[in-house]
Write a protein that holds these residues in place. Structure first.
Motif, mmCIF file in Angstrom:
data_model
loop_
_atom_site.group_PDB
_atom_site.id
_atom_site.type_symbol
_atom_site.label_atom_id
_atom_site.label_comp_id
_atom_site.label_asym_id
_atom_site.label_seq_id
_atom_site.Cartn_x
_atom_site.Cartn_y
_atom_site.Cartn_z
ATOM 1 N N VAL A 1 50.741 36.159 44.101
ATOM 2 C CA VAL A 1 49.533 35.375 44.351
ATOM 3 C C VAL A 1 48.396 35.897 43.475
ATOM 4 C CG1 VAL A 1 47.821 34.698 46.075
ATOM 5 C CG2 VAL A 1 50.249 34.808 46.704
ATOM 6 N N THR A 2 48.243 37.219 43.441
ATOM 7 C CA THR A 2 47.202 37.820 42.613
ATOM 8 C C THR A 2 47.414 37.483 41.142
ATOM 9 O OG1 THR A 2 46.976 39.651 44.182
ATOM 10 C CG2 THR A 2 46.106 39.998 41.964
ATOM 11 N N LEU A 3 48.669 37.519 40.708
ATOM 12 C CA LEU A 3 48.990 37.216 39.321
ATOM 13 C C LEU A 3 48.529 35.814 38.939
ATOM 14 C CD1 LEU A 3 50.533 38.164 36.744
ATOM 15 C CD2 LEU A 3 52.555 37.070 37.723
ATOM 16 N N ASN A 4 48.877 34.838 39.750
ATOM 17 C CA ASN A 4 48.481 33.462 39.455
ATOM 18 C C ASN A 4 46.986 33.241 39.655
ATOM 19 O OD1 ASN A 4 51.024 32.401 38.688
ATOM 20 N ND2 ASN A 4 51.633 32.318 40.825
ATOM 21 N N GLN A 5 46.416 33.938 40.629
ATOM 22 C CA GLN A 5 44.980 33.812 40.861
ATOM 23 C C GLN A 5 44.193 34.324 39.652
ATOM 24 O OE1 GLN A 5 43.654 35.786 44.426
ATOM 25 N NE2 GLN A 5 41.490 35.371 44.041
ATOM 26 N N SER A 6 44.735 35.316 38.951
ATOM 27 C CA SER A 6 44.029 35.857 37.791
ATOM 28 C C SER A 6 43.887 34.800 36.694
ATOM 29 C CB SER A 6 44.769 37.091 37.249
ATOM 30 O OG SER A 6 46.004 36.739 36.672
ATOM 31 N N VAL A 7 44.888 33.925 36.554
ATOM 32 C CA VAL A 7 44.788 32.844 35.570
ATOM 33 C C VAL A 7 43.688 31.867 35.975
ATOM 34 C CG1 VAL A 7 46.012 30.938 34.466
ATOM 35 C CG2 VAL A 7 47.224 33.069 34.961
ATOM 36 N N ALA A 8 43.665 31.495 37.261
ATOM 37 C CA ALA A 8 42.643 30.567 37.735
ATOM 38 C C ALA A 8 41.251 31.176 37.590
ATOM 39 C CB ALA A 8 42.915 30.197 39.194
ATOM 40 N N ALA A 9 41.132 32.473 37.877
ATOM 41 C CA ALA A 9 39.833 33.142 37.746
ATOM 42 C C ALA A 9 39.362 33.120 36.294
ATOM 43 C CB ALA A 9 39.930 34.575 38.249
ATOM 44 N N ALA A 10 40.308 33.321 35.374
ATOM 45 C CA ALA A 10 39.947 33.296 33.956
ATOM 46 C C ALA A 10 39.484 31.912 33.527
ATOM 47 C CB ALA A 10 41.144 33.735 33.113
ATOM 48 N N MET A 11 40.117 30.881 34.056
ATOM 49 C CA MET A 11 39.754 29.523 33.675
ATOM 50 C C MET A 11 38.387 29.119 34.232
ATOM 51 S SD MET A 11 42.244 28.796 31.753
ATOM 52 C CE MET A 11 41.923 27.055 31.432
ATOM 53 N N VAL A 12 37.961 29.744 35.315
ATOM 54 C CA VAL A 12 36.681 29.405 35.941
ATOM 55 C C VAL A 12 35.566 30.347 35.476
ATOM 56 C CG1 VAL A 12 35.426 29.186 38.132
ATOM 57 C CG2 VAL A 12 37.810 28.411 37.962
ATOM 58 N N HIS A 13 35.850 31.655 35.462
ATOM 59 C CA HIS A 13 34.805 32.647 35.224
ATOM 60 C C HIS A 13 34.958 33.392 33.895
ATOM 61 C CE1 HIS A 13 33.368 31.983 39.254
ATOM 62 N NE2 HIS A 13 34.526 32.360 39.787
ATOM 63 N N GLY A 14 35.951 33.053 33.115
ATOM 64 C CA GLY A 14 36.144 33.717 31.831
ATOM 65 C C GLY A 14 37.300 34.699 31.866
ATOM 66 N N PRO A 15 37.846 35.034 30.686
ATOM 67 C CA PRO A 15 39.051 35.865 30.637
ATOM 68 C C PRO A 15 38.887 37.260 31.216
ATOM 69 C CG PRO A 15 38.117 35.519 28.445
ATOM 70 C CD PRO A 15 37.428 34.573 29.357
ATOM 71 N N GLN A 16 37.719 37.838 31.111
ATOM 72 C CA GLN A 16 37.550 39.198 31.637
ATOM 73 C C GLN A 16 37.702 39.218 33.155
ATOM 74 O OE1 GLN A 16 37.339 41.954 29.612
ATOM 75 N NE2 GLN A 16 37.818 42.927 31.587
ATOM 76 N N ALA A 17 37.238 38.168 33.805
ATOM 77 C CA ALA A 17 37.420 38.097 35.268
ATOM 78 C C ALA A 17 38.905 38.075 35.618
ATOM 79 C CB ALA A 17 36.726 36.851 35.819
ATOM 80 N N GLY A 18 39.684 37.363 34.810
ATOM 81 C CA GLY A 18 41.127 37.337 35.052
ATOM 82 C C GLY A 18 41.769 38.681 34.784
ATOM 83 N N LEU A 19 41.369 39.336 33.700
ATOM 84 C CA LEU A 19 41.921 40.652 33.389
ATOM 85 C C LEU A 19 41.553 41.684 34.448
ATOM 86 C CD1 LEU A 19 41.267 40.653 29.543
ATOM 87 C CD2 LEU A 19 43.516 40.811 30.642
ATOM 88 N N ASP A 20 40.336 41.621 34.959
ATOM 89 C CA ASP A 20 39.926 42.556 36.016
ATOM 90 C C ASP A 20 40.796 42.378 37.254
ATOM 91 O OD1 ASP A 20 37.960 43.537 34.362
ATOM 92 O OD2 ASP A 20 36.322 42.377 35.291
ATOM 93 N N LEU A 21 41.089 41.130 37.607
ATOM 94 C CA LEU A 21 41.931 40.877 38.772
ATOM 95 C C LEU A 21 43.362 41.330 38.497
ATOM 96 C CD1 LEU A 21 42.054 39.745 41.632
ATOM 97 C CD2 LEU A 21 42.408 37.468 40.649
ATOM 98 N N LEU A 22 43.834 41.085 37.285
ATOM 99 C CA LEU A 22 45.183 41.505 36.927
ATOM 100 C C LEU A 22 45.329 43.022 36.987
ATOM 101 C CD1 LEU A 22 47.874 40.243 35.926
ATOM 102 C CD2 LEU A 22 47.093 40.690 33.599
ATOM 103 N N ASP A 23 44.274 43.737 36.632
ATOM 104 C CA ASP A 23 44.319 45.201 36.646
ATOM 105 C C ASP A 23 44.520 45.761 38.054
ATOM 106 O OD1 ASP A 23 44.057 45.452 33.922
ATOM 107 O OD2 ASP A 23 41.878 45.736 33.946
ATOM 108 N N THR A 24 44.219 44.994 39.076
ATOM 109 C CA THR A 24 44.431 45.480 40.450
ATOM 110 C C THR A 24 45.918 45.636 40.768
ATOM 111 O OG1 THR A 24 44.444 43.253 41.432
ATOM 112 C CG2 THR A 24 42.301 44.346 41.200
ATOM 113 N N LEU A 25 46.782 45.067 39.906
ATOM 114 C CA LEU A 25 48.229 45.200 40.118
ATOM 115 C C LEU A 25 48.808 46.423 39.424
ATOM 116 C CD1 LEU A 25 49.340 41.483 39.571
ATOM 117 C CD2 LEU A 25 49.016 42.672 41.747
#
Length: 424
Positions: free
Chosen positions: A332-356
Protein backbone atom coordinates in the motif's frame (compact mmCIF):
# COMPACT_ATOMS: atom_id res chain seq x y z
CA UNK A 1 -5.32 -34.77 -22.75
CA UNK A 2 -7.12 -31.91 -24.50
CA UNK A 3 -10.67 -31.38 -23.26
CA UNK A 4 -13.41 -29.49 -25.10
CA UNK A 5 -13.96 -26.05 -23.56
CA UNK A 6 -17.69 -26.66 -22.82
CA UNK A 7 -16.87 -29.93 -21.07
CA UNK A 8 -14.01 -28.39 -19.09
CA UNK A 9 -16.17 -25.45 -18.03
CA UNK A 10 -19.00 -27.74 -16.92
CA UNK A 11 -16.64 -29.96 -14.94
CA UNK A 12 -15.18 -27.00 -13.09
CA UNK A 13 -18.64 -25.76 -12.24
CA UNK A 14 -19.78 -29.16 -10.98
CA UNK A 15 -16.66 -30.09 -9.01
CA UNK A 16 -17.48 -28.31 -5.72
CA UNK A 17 -21.11 -29.38 -5.94
CA UNK A 18 -20.27 -33.07 -6.29
CA UNK A 19 -17.45 -32.98 -3.75
CA UNK A 20 -19.66 -31.18 -1.25
CA UNK A 21 -22.35 -33.86 -1.41
CA UNK A 22 -19.77 -36.64 -1.15
CA UNK A 23 -18.07 -35.14 1.90
CA UNK A 24 -21.43 -34.47 3.53
CA UNK A 25 -22.38 -38.14 2.99
CA UNK A 26 -19.14 -39.75 4.08
CA UNK A 27 -16.86 -37.27 5.79
CA UNK A 28 -13.18 -37.92 4.98
CA UNK A 29 -12.41 -34.94 2.78
CA UNK A 30 -9.15 -36.39 1.49
CA UNK A 31 -10.64 -39.68 0.27
CA UNK A 32 -13.69 -37.95 -1.22
CA UNK A 33 -11.55 -35.42 -3.07
CA UNK A 34 -9.47 -38.19 -4.61
CA UNK A 35 -12.64 -39.99 -5.71
CA UNK A 36 -13.99 -36.83 -7.34
CA UNK A 37 -10.73 -36.37 -9.25
CA UNK A 38 -11.08 -39.92 -10.58
CA UNK A 39 -14.65 -39.16 -11.66
CA UNK A 40 -13.48 -36.00 -13.43
CA UNK A 41 -10.83 -37.98 -15.27
CA UNK A 42 -13.45 -40.51 -16.35
CA UNK A 43 -15.65 -37.68 -17.61
CA UNK A 44 -12.86 -36.10 -19.65
CA UNK A 45 -12.35 -39.45 -21.38
CA UNK A 46 -16.01 -40.45 -21.94
CA UNK A 47 -17.98 -37.23 -22.43
CA UNK A 48 -16.17 -35.93 -25.53
CA UNK A 49 -16.75 -39.34 -27.18
CA UNK A 50 -20.21 -40.27 -25.91
CA UNK A 51 -21.73 -36.86 -25.24
CA UNK A 52 -22.53 -35.06 -22.00
CA UNK A 53 -25.05 -37.06 -19.92
CA UNK A 54 -28.56 -35.71 -19.39
CA UNK A 55 -27.73 -35.23 -15.71
CA UNK A 56 -23.95 -34.60 -15.56
CA UNK A 57 -24.03 -33.76 -11.85
CA UNK A 58 -25.62 -37.08 -10.98
CA UNK A 59 -23.25 -38.93 -13.32
CA UNK A 60 -20.21 -37.46 -11.57
CA UNK A 61 -21.67 -38.04 -8.13
CA UNK A 62 -22.42 -41.69 -8.87
CA UNK A 63 -19.02 -42.40 -10.39
CA UNK A 64 -17.20 -40.67 -7.52
CA UNK A 65 -19.34 -42.50 -4.96
CA UNK A 66 -18.56 -45.86 -6.54
CA UNK A 67 -14.84 -45.04 -6.78
CA UNK A 68 -14.86 -44.21 -3.09
CA UNK A 69 -16.58 -47.46 -2.17
CA UNK A 70 -14.21 -49.43 -4.38
CA UNK A 71 -11.28 -47.80 -2.62
CA UNK A 72 -12.63 -48.70 0.80
CA UNK A 73 -13.20 -52.27 -0.31
CA UNK A 74 -9.74 -52.64 -1.77
CA UNK A 75 -8.14 -51.29 1.38
CA UNK A 76 -10.29 -53.49 3.60
CA UNK A 77 -10.89 -50.41 5.68
CA UNK A 78 -13.90 -48.95 7.40
CA UNK A 79 -15.65 -52.34 7.44
CA UNK A 80 -18.80 -51.11 9.10
CA UNK A 81 -19.34 -48.41 6.52
CA UNK A 82 -18.54 -50.82 3.71
CA UNK A 83 -21.16 -53.23 4.96
CA UNK A 84 -23.76 -50.45 5.00
CA UNK A 85 -22.88 -49.11 1.57
CA UNK A 86 -22.52 -52.52 -0.09
CA UNK A 87 -26.20 -53.29 0.31
CA UNK A 88 -27.15 -50.25 -1.76
CA UNK A 89 -28.27 -51.14 -5.29
CA UNK A 90 -25.70 -50.20 -7.92
CA UNK A 91 -26.68 -47.32 -10.15
CA UNK A 92 -25.98 -47.01 -13.86
CA UNK A 93 -23.26 -44.36 -14.14
CA UNK A 94 -25.00 -42.85 -17.15
CA UNK A 95 -28.44 -42.48 -15.54
CA UNK A 96 -28.02 -41.68 -11.88
CA UNK A 97 -30.90 -40.28 -9.83
CA UNK A 98 -30.02 -37.80 -7.11
CA UNK A 99 -32.04 -36.71 -4.10
CA UNK A 100 -33.48 -33.23 -4.55
CA UNK A 101 -32.44 -32.12 -1.09
CA UNK A 102 -28.79 -32.92 -1.83
CA UNK A 103 -28.81 -30.95 -5.07
CA UNK A 104 -30.51 -28.02 -3.34
CA UNK A 105 -27.62 -27.79 -0.89
CA UNK A 106 -24.98 -27.52 -3.62
CA UNK A 107 -24.46 -23.77 -3.32
CA UNK A 108 -23.90 -23.91 0.43
CA UNK A 109 -21.52 -26.83 -0.15
CA UNK A 110 -19.34 -24.75 -2.48
CA UNK A 111 -18.77 -22.08 0.16
CA UNK A 112 -18.26 -24.69 2.87
CA UNK A 113 -15.59 -26.33 0.69
CA UNK A 114 -13.83 -23.00 0.27
CA UNK A 115 -13.82 -22.57 4.04
CA UNK A 116 -12.38 -26.06 4.44
CA UNK A 117 -9.67 -25.53 1.81
CA UNK A 118 -8.68 -22.29 3.55
CA UNK A 119 -8.29 -23.96 6.93
CA UNK A 120 -6.00 -21.92 9.22
CA UNK A 121 -3.71 -24.93 9.70
CA UNK A 122 -2.56 -24.54 6.09
CA UNK A 123 0.00 -22.18 4.59
CA UNK A 124 -1.20 -19.71 1.97
CA UNK A 125 0.50 -21.75 -0.79
CA UNK A 126 -1.29 -24.91 0.35
CA UNK A 127 -4.62 -23.09 0.59
CA UNK A 128 -4.23 -21.87 -2.98
CA UNK A 129 -3.30 -25.31 -4.34
CA UNK A 130 -6.10 -27.11 -2.52
CA UNK A 131 -8.68 -24.51 -3.53
CA UNK A 132 -7.74 -24.77 -7.20
CA UNK A 133 -7.99 -28.56 -7.11
CA UNK A 134 -10.98 -29.20 -4.85
CA UNK A 135 -13.12 -26.18 -5.69
CA UNK A 136 -11.71 -25.10 -9.03
CA UNK A 137 -11.61 -28.58 -10.51
CA UNK A 138 -8.08 -28.17 -11.91
CA UNK A 139 -5.87 -31.23 -12.13
CA UNK A 140 -2.63 -31.44 -10.21
CA UNK A 141 -0.76 -31.13 -13.50
CA UNK A 142 -2.62 -27.94 -14.41
CA UNK A 143 -1.91 -26.37 -11.03
CA UNK A 144 1.75 -27.38 -11.19
CA UNK A 145 2.01 -25.89 -14.67
CA UNK A 146 0.45 -22.61 -13.55
CA UNK A 147 2.97 -22.22 -10.73
CA UNK A 148 5.94 -23.61 -12.69
CA UNK A 149 6.73 -26.45 -10.28
CA UNK A 150 7.05 -30.18 -11.00
CA UNK A 151 3.79 -32.12 -10.87
CA UNK A 152 5.21 -34.41 -8.17
CA UNK A 153 6.00 -31.39 -6.00
CA UNK A 154 2.47 -30.05 -6.35
CA UNK A 155 0.98 -33.49 -5.68
CA UNK A 156 2.95 -33.68 -2.42
CA UNK A 157 1.82 -30.20 -1.44
CA UNK A 158 -1.84 -31.06 -2.01
CA UNK A 159 -1.51 -34.40 -0.22
CA UNK A 160 0.14 -32.78 2.79
CA UNK A 161 -2.56 -30.12 2.88
CA UNK A 162 -5.33 -32.72 3.03
CA UNK A 163 -3.50 -34.66 5.74
CA UNK A 164 -2.95 -31.49 7.75
CA UNK A 165 -6.66 -30.67 7.60
CA UNK A 166 -7.43 -34.19 8.79
CA UNK A 167 -4.88 -33.98 11.62
CA UNK A 168 -6.26 -30.59 12.68
CA UNK A 169 -9.76 -32.03 12.98
CA UNK A 170 -11.16 -30.06 10.06
CA UNK A 171 -14.82 -30.89 9.47
CA UNK A 172 -17.17 -30.27 6.60
CA UNK A 173 -19.30 -27.55 8.11
CA UNK A 174 -19.71 -23.80 8.02
CA UNK A 175 -17.81 -22.02 10.81
CA UNK A 176 -19.96 -19.89 13.08
CA UNK A 177 -19.67 -16.40 14.51
CA UNK A 178 -16.28 -14.66 14.44
CA UNK A 179 -14.62 -17.77 13.04
CA UNK A 180 -16.77 -17.57 9.91
CA UNK A 181 -15.78 -13.94 9.31
CA UNK A 182 -12.11 -14.79 9.83
CA UNK A 183 -12.29 -17.80 7.51
CA UNK A 184 -14.07 -15.73 4.85
CA UNK A 185 -11.17 -13.30 4.90
CA UNK A 186 -8.83 -16.24 4.29
CA UNK A 187 -11.00 -17.35 1.36
CA UNK A 188 -10.92 -13.88 -0.19
CA UNK A 189 -7.17 -13.63 0.33
CA UNK A 190 -6.63 -16.96 -1.45
CA UNK A 191 -8.76 -15.84 -4.40
CA UNK A 192 -6.84 -12.54 -4.46
CA UNK A 193 -3.52 -14.43 -4.55
CA UNK A 194 -4.73 -16.66 -7.40
CA UNK A 195 -5.81 -13.63 -9.41
CA UNK A 196 -2.58 -11.71 -8.82
CA UNK A 197 -0.43 -14.65 -9.86
CA UNK A 198 -2.43 -14.90 -13.06
CA UNK A 199 -2.43 -11.17 -13.80
CA UNK A 200 1.31 -10.68 -13.32
CA UNK A 201 3.06 -14.03 -13.17
CA UNK A 202 5.77 -13.98 -10.52
CA UNK A 203 8.14 -15.93 -12.75
CA UNK A 204 8.49 -17.40 -16.20
CA UNK A 205 8.27 -16.15 -19.78
CA UNK A 206 4.65 -14.96 -19.80
CA UNK A 207 3.23 -11.82 -18.21
CA UNK A 208 -0.29 -13.27 -17.89
CA UNK A 209 -1.70 -16.65 -16.95
CA UNK A 210 -5.26 -16.20 -18.06
CA UNK A 211 -6.34 -19.60 -16.76
CA UNK A 212 -5.64 -18.39 -13.21
CA UNK A 213 -7.27 -14.97 -13.59
CA UNK A 214 -10.35 -16.56 -15.16
CA UNK A 215 -10.55 -19.15 -12.40
CA UNK A 216 -10.19 -16.51 -9.68
CA UNK A 217 -12.97 -14.43 -11.22
CA UNK A 218 -15.20 -17.50 -11.64
CA UNK A 219 -14.77 -18.57 -8.01
CA UNK A 220 -15.22 -15.03 -6.71
CA UNK A 221 -18.45 -14.73 -8.71
CA UNK A 222 -19.60 -17.95 -7.05
CA UNK A 223 -18.86 -16.55 -3.58
CA UNK A 224 -20.64 -13.31 -4.51
CA UNK A 225 -23.75 -15.27 -5.53
CA UNK A 226 -23.67 -17.01 -2.15
CA UNK A 227 -23.00 -13.83 -0.16
CA UNK A 228 -24.55 -11.02 -2.23
CA UNK A 229 -24.74 -8.64 0.73
CA UNK A 230 -21.07 -8.85 1.72
CA UNK A 231 -19.33 -5.64 0.69
CA UNK A 232 -15.83 -7.09 0.64
CA UNK A 233 -16.85 -9.99 -1.59
CA UNK A 234 -18.39 -7.50 -4.01
CA UNK A 235 -15.29 -5.32 -3.69
CA UNK A 236 -12.94 -8.17 -4.54
CA UNK A 237 -14.99 -9.16 -7.58
CA UNK A 238 -15.05 -5.52 -8.71
CA UNK A 239 -11.28 -5.22 -8.22
CA UNK A 240 -10.67 -8.31 -10.34
CA UNK A 241 -12.98 -7.15 -13.13
CA UNK A 242 -11.57 -3.62 -13.24
CA UNK A 243 -7.98 -4.87 -13.20
CA UNK A 244 -8.49 -7.65 -15.73
CA UNK A 245 -10.23 -5.18 -18.03
CA UNK A 246 -6.79 -3.72 -18.83
CA UNK A 247 -5.23 -7.05 -19.76
CA UNK A 248 -5.37 -6.71 -23.56
CA UNK A 249 -3.56 -3.36 -23.43
CA UNK A 250 -0.79 -4.46 -21.03
CA UNK A 251 1.36 -6.01 -23.75
CA UNK A 252 2.44 -4.73 -27.14
CA UNK A 253 2.63 -6.53 -30.45
CA UNK A 254 5.99 -8.00 -29.43
CA UNK A 255 4.62 -9.25 -26.10
CA UNK A 256 6.48 -6.57 -24.16
CA UNK A 257 4.97 -4.94 -21.08
CA UNK A 258 3.15 -1.64 -21.58
CA UNK A 259 2.79 0.48 -18.39
CA UNK A 260 -0.54 2.00 -17.45
CA UNK A 261 0.36 5.52 -18.59
CA UNK A 262 1.14 4.29 -22.12
CA UNK A 263 -1.72 1.84 -22.63
CA UNK A 264 -4.23 2.19 -25.46
CA UNK A 265 -7.35 2.62 -23.36
CA UNK A 266 -9.63 1.85 -26.28
CA UNK A 267 -8.48 -1.75 -25.82
CA UNK A 268 -9.76 -1.90 -22.25
CA UNK A 269 -12.82 -4.10 -21.72
CA UNK A 270 -15.67 -1.59 -21.32
CA UNK A 271 -18.20 -4.20 -20.20
CA UNK A 272 -15.93 -5.42 -17.40
CA UNK A 273 -15.27 -1.82 -16.34
CA UNK A 274 -18.98 -1.05 -16.23
CA UNK A 275 -19.72 -4.15 -14.18
CA UNK A 276 -16.84 -3.59 -11.79
CA UNK A 277 -17.67 0.09 -11.30
CA UNK A 278 -21.32 -0.69 -10.60
CA UNK A 279 -20.34 -3.37 -8.07
CA UNK A 280 -17.96 -1.18 -6.08
CA UNK A 281 -20.21 1.90 -6.26
CA UNK A 282 -23.04 -0.10 -4.76
CA UNK A 283 -20.84 -1.83 -2.17
CA UNK A 284 -19.43 1.47 -0.89
CA UNK A 285 -22.92 2.55 0.15
CA UNK A 286 -23.38 -0.39 2.54
CA UNK A 287 -21.10 0.73 5.34
CA UNK A 288 -17.45 1.43 6.21
CA UNK A 289 -15.31 0.26 3.26
CA UNK A 290 -12.88 -2.63 3.55
CA UNK A 291 -9.54 -3.00 1.77
CA UNK A 292 -10.89 -4.78 -1.31
CA UNK A 293 -13.57 -2.12 -1.82
CA UNK A 294 -10.96 0.62 -1.52
CA UNK A 295 -8.62 -1.06 -3.99
CA UNK A 296 -11.55 -1.49 -6.37
CA UNK A 297 -12.43 2.19 -5.95
CA UNK A 298 -8.85 3.14 -6.90
CA UNK A 299 -9.05 0.90 -9.97
CA UNK A 300 -12.38 2.51 -10.89
CA UNK A 301 -10.86 6.01 -10.75
CA UNK A 302 -8.12 4.89 -13.14
CA UNK A 303 -10.77 3.35 -15.41
CA UNK A 304 -12.76 6.60 -15.52
CA UNK A 305 -9.86 8.51 -17.08
CA UNK A 306 -10.03 8.59 -20.87
CA UNK A 307 -6.30 9.36 -20.95
CA UNK A 308 -3.48 9.14 -18.42
CA UNK A 309 -3.39 12.93 -18.07
CA UNK A 310 -7.05 12.90 -17.03
CA UNK A 311 -6.42 10.70 -13.97
CA UNK A 312 -7.80 12.14 -10.75
CA UNK A 313 -4.65 11.65 -8.71
CA UNK A 314 -5.85 13.64 -5.66
CA UNK A 315 -8.80 11.25 -5.33
CA UNK A 316 -6.50 8.25 -5.74
CA UNK A 317 -4.14 9.60 -3.09
CA UNK A 318 -7.04 10.13 -0.69
CA UNK A 319 -8.18 6.55 -1.26
CA UNK A 320 -4.67 5.23 -0.64
CA UNK A 321 -4.48 7.16 2.60
CA UNK A 322 -7.74 5.61 3.71
CA UNK A 323 -6.51 2.17 2.61
CA UNK A 324 -3.31 2.68 4.60
CA UNK A 325 -5.46 3.40 7.66
CA UNK A 326 -7.79 0.43 7.15
CA UNK A 327 -5.21 -2.11 6.00
CA UNK A 328 -1.64 -0.82 6.34
CA UNK A 329 1.10 -2.69 4.52
CA UNK A 330 4.25 -2.15 2.48
CA UNK A 331 2.56 -2.65 -0.91
CA UNK A 332 0.00 0.00 0.00
CA UNK A 333 2.82 2.38 0.92
CA UNK A 334 4.61 1.54 -2.32
CA UNK A 335 1.63 2.45 -4.48
CA UNK A 336 0.74 5.43 -2.32
CA UNK A 337 4.21 6.85 -2.98
CA UNK A 338 3.40 7.03 -6.71
CA UNK A 339 0.12 8.83 -6.03
CA UNK A 340 1.87 11.22 -3.63
CA UNK A 341 4.44 12.03 -6.31
CA UNK A 342 1.74 12.74 -8.87
CA UNK A 343 -0.03 15.15 -6.49
CA UNK A 344 2.77 16.74 -4.44
CA UNK A 345 5.87 16.16 -6.57
CA UNK A 346 8.48 13.40 -6.83
CA UNK A 347 10.26 14.20 -3.59
CA UNK A 348 7.07 13.56 -1.63
CA UNK A 349 6.89 10.14 -3.25
CA UNK A 350 10.55 9.39 -2.55
CA UNK A 351 10.16 10.44 1.09
CA UNK A 352 7.25 8.03 1.49
CA UNK A 353 9.14 5.28 -0.31
CA UNK A 354 12.08 5.74 2.07
CA UNK A 355 9.84 4.66 4.97
CA UNK A 356 10.11 1.12 3.55
CA UNK A 357 13.90 1.06 3.90
CA UNK A 358 13.80 -0.87 7.17
CA UNK A 359 11.00 -3.23 6.13
CA UNK A 360 12.62 -6.65 5.63
CA UNK A 361 9.65 -7.83 3.56
CA UNK A 362 10.50 -5.27 0.87
CA UNK A 363 14.30 -5.17 1.06
CA UNK A 364 14.80 -7.26 -2.08
CA UNK A 365 11.48 -6.63 -3.83
CA UNK A 366 12.00 -5.55 -7.42
CA UNK A 367 8.95 -3.29 -7.42
CA UNK A 368 10.47 -1.03 -4.77
CA UNK A 369 13.40 -0.39 -7.12
CA UNK A 370 11.12 -0.02 -10.15
CA UNK A 371 9.06 2.64 -8.38
CA UNK A 372 12.21 4.34 -7.10
CA UNK A 373 13.48 4.50 -10.67
CA UNK A 374 10.22 6.09 -11.82
CA UNK A 375 10.26 8.69 -9.05
CA UNK A 376 13.91 9.53 -9.70
CA UNK A 377 12.98 10.04 -13.35
CA UNK A 378 10.32 12.49 -12.30
CA UNK A 379 12.86 14.27 -10.10
CA UNK A 380 15.27 14.58 -13.03
CA UNK A 381 17.96 12.30 -11.58
CA UNK A 382 18.14 10.04 -14.62
CA UNK A 383 21.48 8.40 -13.80
CA UNK A 384 20.20 7.22 -10.41
CA UNK A 385 16.95 6.17 -12.07
CA UNK A 386 18.78 3.95 -14.55
CA UNK A 387 20.69 2.28 -11.74
CA UNK A 388 17.44 1.66 -9.86
CA UNK A 389 15.92 0.07 -12.96
CA UNK A 390 18.96 -2.18 -13.36
CA UNK A 391 18.62 -3.30 -9.75
CA UNK A 392 14.92 -3.98 -10.26
CA UNK A 393 15.66 -5.99 -13.42
CA UNK A 394 18.15 -8.18 -11.57
CA UNK A 395 15.66 -8.93 -8.80
CA UNK A 396 12.58 -9.88 -10.78
CA UNK A 397 11.98 -13.47 -11.92
CA UNK A 398 9.39 -12.42 -14.50
CA UNK A 399 10.98 -12.31 -17.95
CA UNK A 400 8.56 -9.69 -19.39
CA UNK A 401 9.16 -7.39 -16.42
CA UNK A 402 12.92 -7.91 -16.65
CA UNK A 403 12.97 -7.02 -20.35
CA UNK A 404 10.89 -3.92 -19.69
CA UNK A 405 13.10 -2.75 -16.82
CA UNK A 406 16.29 -3.37 -18.81
CA UNK A 407 14.84 -1.32 -21.65
CA UNK A 408 14.05 1.49 -19.24
CA UNK A 409 17.58 1.40 -17.88
CA UNK A 410 19.11 1.50 -21.36
CA UNK A 411 17.12 4.29 -22.95
CA UNK A 412 16.77 8.01 -22.45
CA UNK A 413 14.00 8.18 -19.86
CA UNK A 414 10.99 10.47 -20.07
CA UNK A 415 9.04 11.88 -17.11
CA UNK A 416 5.76 10.67 -18.63
CA UNK A 417 6.77 7.05 -18.32
CA UNK A 418 5.26 4.93 -15.55
CA UNK A 419 6.76 2.22 -13.34
CA UNK A 420 6.11 -1.45 -13.83
CA UNK A 421 4.12 -3.11 -11.09
CA UNK A 422 2.64 0.01 -9.54
CA UNK A 423 -0.61 0.42 -11.40
CA UNK A 424 -0.32 -1.75 -14.52
Amino acid sequence: MSVDAPVEGLLRELTPQVLGVLVRRHGQFDACEDAVQEALLAATVQWPKEGIPDNPWAWLLTVADRRLIDHWRSERARRNREARLAVQAPVDEHIAPAPDDERAADHDDALTLLFLCCHPALSAASQVALTLRAVGGLTTAQIAGAFLVPEATMAQRISRAKQRIKAAGGRFGRPAGPEQAERLQAVLHVLYLIFNEGYTASSGPELHRTDLTAEAIRLTRAVHRLLPDDGEVAGLLALMLLTDARRAARTGADGGLVPLAEQDRTRWDAAAIDEGTALVTDALTWGPPGPYQLQAAIAAVHAEAAAADDTDWPQILALYRLLAHVSPGPMVTLNQSVAAAMVHGPQAGLDLLDTLADDERMADHHRVWAVRGHLLDLAGDHDAAREAYRTAARRTTSLPERRYLETRAAREVRPADGPTGAQG
